[in-house]
Write an enzyme that holds these catalytic residues in place. Structure first.
Site, PDB file in Angstrom:
ATOM      1  N   SER A   1      -7.561   0.139   2.741  1.00  0.00           N
ATOM      2  CA  SER A   1      -8.583  -0.594   3.490  1.00  0.00           C
ATOM      3  C   SER A   1      -8.789   0.090   4.825  1.00  0.00           C
ATOM      4  CB  SER A   1      -8.141  -2.046   3.707  1.00  0.00           C
ATOM      5  OG  SER A   1      -8.989  -2.714   4.622  1.00  0.00           O
TER       6      SER A   1
ATOM      7  N   TYR B   1      -2.302  -8.563   6.285  1.00  0.00           N
ATOM      8  CA  TYR B   1      -3.153  -7.756   5.412  1.00  0.00           C
ATOM      9  C   TYR B   1      -3.177  -6.305   5.879  1.00  0.00           C
ATOM     10  CZ  TYR B   1      -7.351  -6.156   2.965  1.00  0.00           C
ATOM     11  OH  TYR B   1      -8.242  -5.456   2.190  1.00  0.00           O
TER      12      TYR B   1
END
Length: 593
Positions: free
Chosen positions: A462, A475
């Protein structure tokens, strides 16, 4: 000179009187299938030592020194090295066997070139049961493939030009006196060295073998190459400096009846570096021919033909089909980027396994893949379950032999401050986002290294991996781990020709914005945050299908990192060039935007 496996040779005489040294290793019984190994240039039969040792437990093996090499006699003229004369040597070797006994050929380099000639020679029909070649294409097939490729601008022409660049040394070998001087000055020793330098220490063999090129390369080859009814397996090392996989795998397609093209990890002398890989693949084809037992990996790579002698489905990288004949596994493939990536791999020729915790969603995507003309299978997998991963890997070994592409896509989102993130929250997101990637990479990379298979790993990280934020500490931490793991694996596995690619998508409109959990909030407040995120991602309007095209193209090019969206690139530039500004942005609560 050390003889192969300390076996003393027996000598046979060719039709022109040339004496050929043959080294025989008896099998477990007189009825054992017979393998004949033919070496290349500038080797002798000893190059097969490791392979012979691996095959000897099941097969009777004959390896012989090609004329002019090892202890075989050199002919009196250059014409004595023509392929038809070499075929006479092969017939003399067959004379050691009972009348009419068929053998399984195994050839490397010029040994493979000879073996192709024998397998297409009408007078040898019935004497060859199978053919396995390594880095040794048919000269007729190669010429036809190059002529056809130069008529088709694009991918096929580029493949031909790439091969011609690698074949430039042949021009040197055809010159008078020059290659002899280069060998005597030891200028070519480094180019042809192997892990076992003793295979190539006789200058006489190097000089004699130049006649293989001079006697055969200048002969005009057949415009329409001969076909063979012999089952043929081509083992194409992906890091071969002299023969491209494209030539080896594509050139024989129109001229074979049963064809098994296989890419293997390694370079030109893979047979000395990984004899186990060569022996295993050879034994698999022999088992198919002798007893109709097909190993899953061999069965899956066979070229499919609708009717006998019809033009086969391409297995190599044809136009728009760079993954033809390959098998991809996509985790989290039931929706979002996973679904789009599975479909994109299918459009580019791959068969696809769709793994998801939602089996119904995986089934639906499998139907979509089949509608594109590719094979597909839906599999239920909780990526947080290590045992589930082990069972999946075992199933793939049993049913398919091996995987070609692993896409670790499954993941979950989690937002909220670090102080409100409980230990159970950390365990959950680490298990799904990071540990699952570790499990998949460990299992399949280990299989590939053991089997000598050049695979591809794709890990979906990501932009959060390099964009600190007060909003997504858990995350971002897991995705930073995925990115770093990917780069470490890429460095470690490169020697095995295993490509590893990290993907940093950015803001792609997927269901993760709806399913992201927001720690420390009640259900109503969490729903408000989720709805706000959904609207934000929809305004960005970057669809998963567009992301998938960039991902699959990046895998084809074996890129280390694929930055999908503009913001993924922008955040990376901030990380490198303006880290202070990035740290300031990290203080913003992104869930309030």
């Amino acid at each position: 000179m050390t003889e192969p496996r300390a076996v003393q040779p027996q000598f046979v005489s060719s039709l022109d009187g040339t004496r050929i040294a043959v080294y025989e290793t008896r099998g477990p019984s007189p009825d054992s299938p017979v393998v004949v190994c033919i070496h290349g240039y500038p080797d002798h039969a000893g190059v097969w030592d490791g392979v012979v040792e691996a095959l000897a437990a099941r097969f009777r093996v004959l390896a012989y020194d090609v004329r002019g090499a090892g202890r075989s006699q050199a002919p009196g003229s250059r014409a004595g090295y023509e392929l038809d004369r070499l075929a006479e040597d092969f017939r003399a070797v067959l004379g050691l066997l009972p009348e009419g006994r068929a053998v399984h050929l195994l050839g490397h380099d010029w040994g493979g070139i000879q073996a192709w000639h024998f397998a297409t020679e009408p007078s040898l029909a019935g004497r060859i049961a199978s053919l396995t070649t390594v880095s040794g294409p048919s000269l007729d097939h190669a010429g036809h493939w190059m002529r056809e490729g130069l008529r088709h601008p694009g991918r096929r022409m580029r493949a031909v030009l790439a091969q011609q660049r690698r074949s430039a040394y042949i021009g040197l070998f055809l010159l008078p006196k020059v290659p002899e001087l280069a060998w005597r000055a030891r200028l070519l020793d480094r180019a042809v060295r192997t892990s076992r330098a003793d295979y190539r220490r006789d200058l006489r063999e190097k000089l004699n073998g130049l006649n293989l090129y001079r006697a055969n390369m200048r002969i005009r080859r057949r415009d329409v190459p001969r076909r063979t009814e012999v089952p043929v397996q081509v083992l194409a090392p992906v890091a071969d400096r002299f023969v491209t996989p494209a030539l080896q795998l594509d050139a024989p397609l129109p001229f074979t009846h049963r064809f098994f093209p296989r890419r293997i990890a390694g370079g030109h002398w893979i047979l000395t570096q990984r004899p186990d890989v060569i022996a295993t693949a050879t034994a698999q084809l022999i088992d198919l021919v002798e007893s109709a037992v097909a190993a899953p990996s061999l069965r899956r790579c066979e070229v499919k033909r609708s009717v006998p002698h019809s033009r086969p489905r391409r297995t190599g990288p044809g136009r728009g089909q760079p993954f033809a004949g390959q098998l991809a596994l996509v985790t989290g493939g039931g929706s979002g980027i996973g679904r789009a990536t599975a479909l994109e791999f299918a459009r580019r020729g791959a068969d696809v396994l769709i793994a998801d915790i939602d089996e119904a969603a995986a089934d639906q995507v499998a139907d979509e893949v089949r509608a594109l003309g590719r094979s597909a299978q839906a599999l239920r997998l909780d990526v947080a379950d290590e045992q589930g991963w082990a069972e999946l890997a075992a199933l793939i070994r049993t049913d398919f032999g091996h995987l070609d592409v692993l896409v670790n896509n499954a993941g979950i989102g989690m937002a909220g401050s670090f102080l409100q993130t409980e230990a159970a929250d950390w365990e959950r997101i680490l298990d799904v986002n990071l540990h699952s990637v570790i499990h998949g990479c460990r299992l399949f990379a280990s299989d590939w290294v053991t089997a000598g298979h050049p695979g591809r790993i794709v890990n979906i990280a990501s932009a959060a991996a390099y964009s600190p934020s007060r909003t997504y500490p858990a995350y971002a931490t897991t995705k930073a781990g995925v990115l770093m793991l990917t780069q470490c694996l890429r460095a470690e596995l490169a020697v095995h020709q295993i490509g590893v690619t990290a993907v940093c998508p950015g803001f792609v409109d997927t269901n993760i914005s709806r399913t992201t959990s927001h720690v420390g909030l009640d259900e109503a407040a969490e729903r408000v945050k989720q709805d706000r995120a959904v609207r934000s991602y929809r305004r960005r309007n970057y669809p998963p299908a567009k992301a998938a095209r960039r991902i699959v193209a990046g895998v084809e090019a074996n890129k280390p990192v694929v930055y999908v969206t503009a913001e993924a690139v922008a955040f990376r530039l901030l990380d490198r060039l303006l880290p202070g500004l990035q740290r300031t942005i990290a203080r913003v609560d992104l869930t309030e935007l």
